[in-house]
Structures are given as structure tokens and as C-alpha cells.
Scaffold this active site. Structure first.
Site, short mmCIF file in Angstrom:
data_model
loop_
_atom_site.label_atom_id
_atom_site.label_comp_id
_atom_site.label_asym_id
_atom_site.label_seq_id
_atom_site.Cartn_x
_atom_site.Cartn_y
_atom_site.Cartn_z
N ASP A 12 0.87 -1.16 0.00
CA ASP A 12 0.00 0.00 0.00
C ASP A 12 0.92 1.23 0.00
O ASP A 12 2.10 1.13 0.36
CB ASP A 12 -0.89 -0.03 1.25
CG ASP A 12 -1.68 1.24 1.43
OD1 ASP A 12 -2.39 1.63 0.48
OD2 ASP A 12 -1.57 1.86 2.50
N ARG A 43 -7.42 12.96 6.47
CA ARG A 43 -7.14 11.56 6.19
C ARG A 43 -8.34 10.67 6.53
O ARG A 43 -8.69 9.76 5.76
CB ARG A 43 -5.91 11.11 6.97
CG ARG A 43 -5.56 9.63 6.84
CD ARG A 43 -5.33 9.22 5.40
NE ARG A 43 -4.88 7.83 5.29
CZ ARG A 43 -4.86 7.14 4.17
NH1 ARG A 43 -5.27 7.68 3.03
NH2 ARG A 43 -4.42 5.89 4.15
N ASN A 119 -5.23 2.84 -3.58
CA ASN A 119 -6.48 3.52 -3.92
C ASN A 119 -6.20 4.83 -4.65
O ASN A 119 -7.11 5.43 -5.22
CB ASN A 119 -7.30 3.81 -2.66
CG ASN A 119 -8.18 2.63 -2.26
OD1 ASN A 119 -8.37 1.70 -3.02
ND2 ASN A 119 -8.71 2.68 -1.04
#
Length: 223
Positions: A12, A43, A119
Site C-alpha cells: 500500500d 485523512r 487507492n
């Protein structure tokens, strides 16, 4: 225990390789006394909005999600955000700082396939990686934007596996986000949770294979 069948180390990006709260300095400069809290809310909402867009079937790029989250965070803390401030803060996401151990760890596992799976959409991910100190150490960049399915959906991890060209049990997936580790474990990847904040394991009956305080621990998987 580490398995000896790992062919691909998959990372990630946000919070795992790069410190998302390194944007806090810019937040503090613009909003004195509130920078840390704005960064934290930013965040949190970034993750929440990704999930909400996924659940509502209304996919947006991570750049759009990041802008939405920033606007909310600034408002929540009683401040205003003009176009110039927004542009500067979003740009800071393209220049995040890597954690201290990242470059050295990646340099020691170059005999394996090294990929990032994020993402983040390519309009954020590509410049971030390209301008970082680890650009030459990453072999493959995979973004959920290519399939428009945010992690932790099964479809997102399945897409990553297709791009990697290995078996799912040959992947060691690493993330600092507990929800991401749960998603990867649910899919069938071997997982190493980089638990930088010393948090408890998610209560989803999807225990990570290994837990480390930082990326140094994954070196026991490299042989």
C-alpha cells in the site's frame, strides 16, 4: 510465520510507504494551531469518502475524493478554503515524505517483484512515486482507478493479482491500514500489517500473518 513461497512484495502507499501527515506542516502554515487536527480529519474523511463512493456505486478518482475530504476537514475546524489554498494543499499530497526505513528495506528485496497497489489514482500516484527517493526501487504501479473498485473490495485485490501474474499465496501484501490488511487477507493474500500506531487488530476474524512496527520486519520474508 513467514512463508518461503513469496514472489511479489506488494505495498500500500499512503501511510505505509509515505507519511500522509507530512502534509501537516502546510496545514499548520495556513491554519496556525489547527494543522495537525485538519490533517487528521482530512485523512479520516479521505478513507470514509472512498468507502462511501464505493458503497453508493458512485466512483470518483482519489484526487476528487482527496479534495472533497480536504474541504470537509477545513470546514469542520471552522476555517475557510480558497482556490489557491486548496491547490497548494492538494499539491502537497504529490510530495509526501517516505518513512525513514523505506528506501533501505526496498533496496534489500530487489530480487522479488516489487509493486505498489493503491487507492490513489494515477494522477496522484504517478508523480508521487516518480519524484520520490524510491522511484527506481518500484517495479510496478497498480491503481484501483484502472478498475474503478476501491480497496477493500474483492474485485480490487483480484485485479491486482491479475496484473502481478503470480498465485495469490505468493503475494505478501503490506499496509499500515488495518482495514486494507483485512481486505487482502479476506482475498487470500499473505499479509504483513505495518502497525505504526500500535493499534489493536481489527475484529473481523482476519488476522494478519505478521505484524510489525515498521517495514524492517518484512525482511524476514525476503529469502
Amino acid at each position: 510465520m513467514p512463508q518461503q513461497s513469496i514472489k511479489a512484495f506488494v505495498f500500500d502507499v499512503y501511510g505505509t510507504l509515505f507519511d500522509v501527515h507530512s502534509v501537516g506542516d502546510n496545514c499548520e502554515k495556513m491554519y496556525p494551531g489547527k494543522g495537525t487536527e485538519i490533517s487528521k480529519t482530512w485523512r479520516e474523511k479521505q478513507i470514509q469518502y472512498s468507502n462511501l463512493h464505493q458503497l453508493m456505486g458512485n466512483y470518483q478518482t482519489f484526487l476528487t475524493v482527496t479534495k472533497e475530504a480536504l474541504r470537509y476537514a477545513v470546514k469542520q475546524h471552522g476555517e475557510q478554503l480558497d482556490q489557491n489554498s486548496e491547490k497548494e494543499l492538494i499539491n502537497s499530497y504529490l510530495h509526501l515524505v517516505t518513512y525513514p526505513e523505506v528506501k533501505e528495506v526496498l533496496s534489500q528485496i530487489q530480487n522479488k517483484k516489487i509493486a505498489v497497489f493503491s487507492n490513489g489514482s494515477h494522477d496522484m500516484l504517478d508523480p508521487l512515486i516518480k519524484e520520490s527517493e524510491i522511484s527506481s526501487l518500484i517495479h510496478q504501479l497498480i491503481s484501483v482507478d484502472e478498475i474503478k473498485q476501491f480497496k477493500p473490495t474483492v474485485a480490487s485485490y483480484d485485479y491486482a493479482l491479475q496484473q502481478l501474474g503470480v498465485q495469490r499465496e505468493e503475494v505478501l501484501f503490506m499496509s499500515s491500514n488495518g482495514w486494507d490488511i483485512s481486505g487482502a487477507k479476506n482475498y487470500g493474500f499473505q499479509t504483513a500489517w505495518i502497525n505504526r500506531k500500535n493499534l489493536p487488530v481489527e475484529e473481523l476474524n482476519l488476522e494478519p500473518n505478521s505484524i510489525y512496527q515498521n517495514l524492517q520486519g518484512i525482511l524476514e520474508w525476503k529469502d
